[in-house]
Design an enzyme around this catalytic site. Structure first.
Site, PDB file in Angstrom:
ATOM      1  N   HIS A 145      33.644  17.785  65.177  1.00  0.00           N
ATOM      2  CA  HIS A 145      34.585  18.864  64.842  1.00  0.00           C
ATOM      3  C   HIS A 145      33.859  20.170  64.530  1.00  0.00           C
ATOM      4  O   HIS A 145      34.229  20.893  63.614  1.00  0.00           O
ATOM      5  CB  HIS A 145      35.496  18.445  63.683  1.00  0.00           C
ATOM      6  CG  HIS A 145      36.111  17.093  63.897  1.00  0.00           C
ATOM      7  ND1 HIS A 145      37.114  16.879  64.820  1.00  0.00           N
ATOM      8  CD2 HIS A 145      35.847  15.897  63.341  1.00  0.00           C
ATOM      9  CE1 HIS A 145      37.442  15.601  64.805  1.00  0.00           C
ATOM     10  NE2 HIS A 145      36.678  14.974  63.929  1.00  0.00           N
ATOM     11  N   ASP A 181      33.347   9.624  71.958  1.00  0.00           N
ATOM     12  CA  ASP A 181      33.885   9.626  70.608  1.00  0.00           C
ATOM     13  C   ASP A 181      34.928   8.534  70.464  1.00  0.00           C
ATOM     14  O   ASP A 181      35.573   8.142  71.441  1.00  0.00           O
ATOM     15  CB  ASP A 181      34.516  10.984  70.285  1.00  0.00           C
ATOM     16  CG  ASP A 181      34.636  11.252  68.790  1.00  0.00           C
ATOM     17  OD1 ASP A 181      34.082  10.468  67.984  1.00  0.00           O
ATOM     18  OD2 ASP A 181      35.287  12.241  68.414  1.00  0.00           O
ATOM     19  N   GLY A 182      35.085   8.059  69.256  1.00  0.00           N
ATOM     20  CA  GLY A 182      36.118   7.091  68.921  1.00  0.00           C
ATOM     21  C   GLY A 182      36.971   7.633  67.796  1.00  0.00           C
ATOM     22  O   GLY A 182      36.544   8.512  67.048  1.00  0.00           O
ATOM     23  N   ASP A 196      36.869  13.747  71.603  1.00  0.00           N
ATOM     24  CA  ASP A 196      37.723  13.483  70.451  1.00  0.00           C
ATOM     25  C   ASP A 196      39.200  13.602  70.835  1.00  0.00           C
ATOM     26  O   ASP A 196      40.014  12.754  70.456  1.00  0.00           O
ATOM     27  CB  ASP A 196      37.389  14.457  69.318  1.00  0.00           C
ATOM     28  CG  ASP A 196      38.260  14.249  68.104  1.00  0.00           C
ATOM     29  OD1 ASP A 196      38.124  13.199  67.455  1.00  0.00           O
ATOM     30  OD2 ASP A 196      39.094  15.133  67.803  1.00  0.00           O
ATOM     31  N   ASP A 249      28.991  11.810  67.782  1.00  0.00           N
ATOM     32  CA  ASP A 249      28.995  12.231  66.377  1.00  0.00           C
ATOM     33  C   ASP A 249      28.925  11.017  65.451  1.00  0.00           C
ATOM     34  O   ASP A 249      29.113  11.144  64.248  1.00  0.00           O
ATOM     35  CB  ASP A 249      30.203  13.112  66.062  1.00  0.00           C
ATOM     36  CG  ASP A 249      31.538  12.435  66.315  1.00  0.00           C
ATOM     37  OD1 ASP A 249      31.584  11.203  66.503  1.00  0.00           O
ATOM     38  OD2 ASP A 249      32.550  13.158  66.337  1.00  0.00           O
TER      39      ASP A 249
END
Length: 148
Positions: free
Chosen positions: A127, A13-14, A137, A73
């Site tokens: 999320h 994730d970023g 995340d 995501d």
């Protein structure tokens, strides 16, 4: 399938505070019951760059060919690697409208690091309580908050 007995699961994730702004990336790698985490920081970047960097750095951490499942995501990463990249490469890293591909250096780097692995790309809703994605995340945000 790559000839290996190593099956690796990666969550990446970023994150970015401002776009562009301070950015971070995080990755969780799982193999044979062992978990490794990675994260990094960039003082001025974009969310898409951090999403790409997370995948690149996770794959660079693998020193042998592996069967990899990557969860992200980011629709940008998923569509880029599975749908758009082949066309970009045929057109000399130009989009379908003839413009230079944004983040081309990162896409080229991702293309290179995917070559030695058999990779399945999977999109997950961000999320949404998926532990590996939540941890990636959290690592990305930790990197931003701590400049690491």
């Amino acid at each position: 399938m790559v000839e290996t007995n190593l099956d690796v699961v990666i969550y990446c994730d970023g994150a970015c505070k401002g776009n562009p702004g301070k950015g971070g990336w995080g990755a969780v790698l799982e193999c044979k019951g062992v978990t490794k985490t990675l994260h990094g920081y960039s003082p001025k970047t974009t969310n898409n760059k951090m999403e790409l960097t997370a995948a690149i750095m996770a794959l660079k951490a693998l020193i042998k060919p592996c069967n990899v499942t990557i969860y992200t995501d980011s629709n940008y990463v998923i569509k880029g690697i599975t749908e758009w990249m082949a066309g970009w490469k045929k057109r000399g890293w130009k989009s379908s409208t003839g413009e230079a591909v944004k983040n081309a250096e990162l896409w080229k780097d991702l293309d290179t690091v995917t070559q030695m692995h058999d990779i399945q790309w999977k999109w997950v809703k961000g999320h949404s309580g998926i532990p590996g994605n939540e941890q990636a995340d959290a690592l990305a945000n930790y990197a931003i908050e701590n400049h690491k």
